[in-house]
Design an enzyme around this catalytic site. Sequence first.
Site, PDB file in Angstrom:
ATOM      1  N   GLU A  54      50.143  51.232  45.017  1.00  0.00           N
ATOM      2  CA  GLU A  54      49.779  52.475  44.441  1.00  0.00           C
ATOM      3  C   GLU A  54      48.265  52.663  44.799  1.00  0.00           C
ATOM      4  OE1 GLU A  54      50.755  52.379  40.358  1.00  0.00           O
ATOM      5  OE2 GLU A  54      52.742  52.065  40.876  1.00  0.00           O
ATOM      6  N   LEU A  86      55.342  55.645  43.264  1.00  0.00           N
ATOM      7  CA  LEU A  86      54.536  55.192  41.944  1.00  0.00           C
ATOM      8  C   LEU A  86      55.744  54.363  41.146  1.00  0.00           C
ATOM      9  CD1 LEU A  86      52.748  57.364  39.456  1.00  0.00           C
ATOM     10  CD2 LEU A  86      53.528  55.009  39.121  1.00  0.00           C
ATOM     11  N   GLU A  91      56.411  50.077  40.021  1.00  0.00           N
ATOM     12  CA  GLU A  91      55.624  48.733  40.110  1.00  0.00           C
ATOM     13  C   GLU A  91      56.980  47.778  40.562  1.00  0.00           C
ATOM     14  OE1 GLU A  91      55.011  50.930  37.607  1.00  0.00           O
ATOM     15  OE2 GLU A  91      52.856  51.098  38.180  1.00  0.00           O
ATOM     16  N   GLN A 105      48.336  48.257  39.813  1.00  0.00           N
ATOM     17  CA  GLN A 105      47.038  49.101  39.532  1.00  0.00           C
ATOM     18  C   GLN A 105      46.259  48.408  38.442  1.00  0.00           C
ATOM     19  OE1 GLN A 105      46.784  53.458  39.204  1.00  0.00           O
ATOM     20  NE2 GLN A 105      46.426  53.015  41.529  1.00  0.00           N
ATOM     21  N   PHE A 106      47.039  48.176  37.380  1.00  0.00           N
ATOM     22  CA  PHE A 106      46.275  47.397  36.191  1.00  0.00           C
ATOM     23  C   PHE A 106      47.332  46.323  35.686  1.00  0.00           C
ATOM     24  CE2 PHE A 106      44.078  51.064  36.473  1.00  0.00           C
ATOM     25  CZ  PHE A 106      42.688  50.860  35.978  1.00  0.00           C
ATOM     26  N   PRO A 125      56.854  46.856  34.404  1.00  0.00           N
ATOM     27  CA  PRO A 125      58.152  47.367  34.910  1.00  0.00           C
ATOM     28  C   PRO A 125      58.687  46.203  36.014  1.00  0.00           C
ATOM     29  CG  PRO A 125      56.642  49.187  34.612  1.00  0.00           C
ATOM     30  CD  PRO A 125      56.052  47.986  34.072  1.00  0.00           C
ATOM     31  N   HIS A 147      44.712  49.613  29.742  1.00  0.00           N
ATOM     32  CA  HIS A 147      43.910  49.147  31.006  1.00  0.00           C
ATOM     33  C   HIS A 147      43.212  48.055  30.957  1.00  0.00           C
ATOM     34  CE1 HIS A 147      44.823  53.384  31.942  1.00  0.00           C
ATOM     35  NE2 HIS A 147      44.728  53.279  33.067  1.00  0.00           N
TER      36      HIS A 147
HETATM   37  C1  LIG Z   1      53.544  52.263  35.111  1.00  0.00           C
HETATM   38  C2  LIG Z   1      52.108  52.964  35.245  1.00  0.00           C
HETATM   39  N1  LIG Z   1      51.898  52.497  36.706  1.00  0.00           N
HETATM   40  C3  LIG Z   1      50.285  52.914  37.289  1.00  0.00           C
HETATM   41  C4  LIG Z   1      49.718  53.759  36.442  1.00  0.00           C
HETATM   42  C5  LIG Z   1      48.207  54.412  36.657  1.00  0.00           C
HETATM   43  N2  LIG Z   1      48.472  55.690  36.959  1.00  0.00           N
HETATM   44  C6  LIG Z   1      48.010  56.602  35.844  1.00  0.00           C
HETATM   45  S1  LIG Z   1      48.338  58.251  36.190  1.00  0.00           S
HETATM   46  C7  LIG Z   1      49.025  57.686  37.849  1.00  0.00           C
HETATM   47  C8  LIG Z   1      49.650  58.845  38.736  1.00  0.00           C
HETATM   48  C9  LIG Z   1      50.609  59.627  37.828  1.00  0.00           C
HETATM   49  O1  LIG Z   1      50.921  60.599  38.670  1.00  0.00           O
HETATM   50  P1  LIG Z   1      52.057  61.733  38.099  1.00  0.00           P
HETATM   51  O2  LIG Z   1      53.124  60.970  37.509  1.00  0.00           O
HETATM   52  O3  LIG Z   1      52.210  62.686  39.249  1.00  0.00           O
HETATM   53  O4  LIG Z   1      51.340  62.508  36.959  1.00  0.00           O
HETATM   54  P2  LIG Z   1      49.911  63.084  37.057  1.00  0.00           P
HETATM   55  O5  LIG Z   1      48.761  62.162  36.894  1.00  0.00           O
HETATM   56  O6  LIG Z   1      49.559  63.892  38.210  1.00  0.00           O
HETATM   57  O7  LIG Z   1      49.982  64.081  35.876  1.00  0.00           O
HETATM   58  C10 LIG Z   1      48.862  56.337  37.979  1.00  0.00           C
HETATM   59  C11 LIG Z   1      49.402  55.601  39.059  1.00  0.00           C
HETATM   60  C12 LIG Z   1      50.147  53.998  34.846  1.00  0.00           C
HETATM   61  N3  LIG Z   1      49.331  54.776  34.056  1.00  0.00           N
HETATM   62  N4  LIG Z   1      51.358  53.400  34.742  1.00  0.00           N
END
Ligand SMILES: Cc1ncc(C[n+]2csc(CCOP(=O)(O)OP(=O)(O)O)c2C)c(N)n1
Lengths: 346, 357
Positions: A50, A79, A81, A103-104, A110, A150
């Site tokens: 990601e 997005l 994992e 990413q973290f 998952p 995180h």
């Molecule tokens: C399972 C998971 N993977 C990665 C992340 C890191 N992360 C936080 S927000 C995000 C993007 C989320 O995008 P979206 O679902 O479109 O929501 P938005 O932030 O645009 O509101 C990511 C990759 C996370 N919080 N949870």
Amino acid sequence: MTRQQAAASQQERSLRAVESPAERLTMVQAINQALKEEMERDEAVLVLGEDVGKDGGVFRVTEGLLDAFGPERVMDTPLAESGIVGFSIGLAAAGFRPVAEIQFMGFLYPALNQLFAHAARMRNRSRGRTNLPMVVRMPYGGGIHPPEHHSESYEALLVNTPGLKVVVPSTPYDAKGLLASAIRDEDPVVFLEPKRIYRAFREEVPSEPYTVPIGKAKVVKSGTDLTIIAYGSMVRQALEAHDALAHDGVSAEVVDLRTLSPVDAGTIIESVTKTGRAVVVHEAPRTGGFGAEIVALINERALLHLKAPVERVAGYDVVFPYALLENHYLPNRERVVAAAKRALEF
Amino acid sequence: MPRKIIHQAVTERLEILDRDGRVDKALLPDLSNDQLLTLYRMMIQMRKLDEKALNLQRQGRMGTYASLRGQEACQAGMALALEPQDWLVPSFREHGIMMLRGIPAHLVYAFWKGDERGDLFPEGVNCLPPSIPVGSQLIHAAGVGMALKLRQAAAVAVGFAGDGASSEGDFHEALNFAGVFQAQTVFLIQNNQWAISVPFKRQTAAESIAQKAHAYGIQGIQVDGNDVLAVYAAAKEAADRARSGGGPTLIEALTYRMENHTTADDAIRYRPAEELQFWRERDPIDRMRKFLVSRKLWNDKKEAALAEEAAAAIEAEVERLEAMPAPSPVEMFETMYAQMPWNLQEQRDEMAKEVGR
Ligand SMILES: Cc1ncc(C[n+]2csc(CCOP(=O)(O)OP(=O)(O)O)c2C)c(N)n1
Ligand SMILES: [Mg+2]
């Protein structure tokens, strides 16, 4: 230091001296360089995850790779994992060497099904026919005051999964060399990056490819009174404790494990046999943590050399707290020193 | 043995209010003037909440923060469609609707400041703590919606997520469970077109998220997420349907993330400035204001009064935030289990000694 260790560290030092072009890099830059060099060395190496492409990763670890190698070798994925790790398994089974980024570590869960049920088992399930030369890298651990999820360190889960190798560098130099080894390894390697020290300090890093072997710990300070065993960002706390103890006339040896699985039992046992006392430090929760494994190893192999029970300094058995309390959670120099004194005064 | 069509699907998009404040009268939901004004007021309150949060973050008085700027219509439209007994199952960008549902802003700020006490909501607010693992909360919304059904409650659970979340397995499992069990659930996916640096087209080869509802046998619709009237209309229809046992709905609100992903992000690295300008011209608040003015429900004087009132309310919340005593480190042990096990007792005592409490 044993003769073997001395030779190894001599070899590392001479490597640094011989390969003259060297830069002072942060860990992020060193990892980035390893990725670049390995992708240049071997076309089968792919990077996916990601935000690893255009954004260069949320910590900029993959910065510049998309421009250098194009979207077929550097893939911004959907997005997911589980998808990232499962897809990597397929790529690896069919001859590529994927380096997947999660990413973290708190978002690895998952993907655990793919990692545990498939990545760790494919070689064995196929009776040795299908191996998975893949790396799953991720920042782990606390210390950056982020939102929830995180800051986790769940390395014990990974170490307790036969079939995976688990590597944790604590310096830019080791990060580069260990990642190169991980990418060239024929088995799945989970590469844990202590994000707290991603940019905490710089170190001379050769501009040429080199490897640091997986499965070899490093004695970073030699001493005689007790052994402090740590990995990742906790090596810094161990070194600070070493200095504080030295001030009080205590000679502590500091062992940086560098690889958790397969762990370098030889170096640990050799050190503890010499010092007779040990403190294990990690930021993951205490109960069932990797420290317990180290204590068990020492008990099994060096019991009669022990002058005190092995101490553990660890995170508490609680959910990693939100930012305001994280400094109270994370082991620090004071807690390591206190544990060392308990061992010394036993 | 013919080859025949077994399924054909149509996915609708609903727009009622355009960027110039003109409405499609035939589609205009049945709302009183007061309700129309409430929608507007809600959006202003959320924008103030958000602007102040960004401000506090810049001044180092708060931690990493995820802005909801641009998504106010999604959250206001849903808020007006809900009844007090309904449930929110939010992700991390829903503090707007959380505030509208009765969670004071100082708790929202406390959460983003890194203080767990921000998750202790007032009694009677049916809301789970914001979920950061992307998409994972949606299946909880299906479960809550099932509980409501089992209890024969005239209530609905609303699960929130973004476009990126639609790639996670949990999203698909949630829609599937909700469909199989006919849970009293509405899924509101705010498609703000970016998941950090990854554009929507990298999440799916499909044209929309709404159309995924078809594969799970549930209702799905896309709405203009910057059109508060369209969001309200779709939300009301879906919530009423769910409450009366008519099954779950997936609503995709197509909107835009006007800010960086969070304050830790730098969107200039990956998205074109023109895109931002395009969406600035489609601001959800501006178009509703134009509509209200055209109906003679709004004027500059009222605007100024509302702005002042909303700002004062937020300032009062900032004061409440900053009047909170620092959390005690021993708190991290207190809420782990109903009964504290011995190891935590020991560790808590050790901590108490360390911090002198
Ligand atoms: C399972 C998971 N993977 C990665 C992340 C890191 N992360 C936080 S927000 C995000 C993007 C989320 O995008 P979206 O679902 O479109 O929501 P938005 O932030 O645009 O509101 C990511 C990759 C996370 N919080 N949870
Ligand atoms: Mg999004």
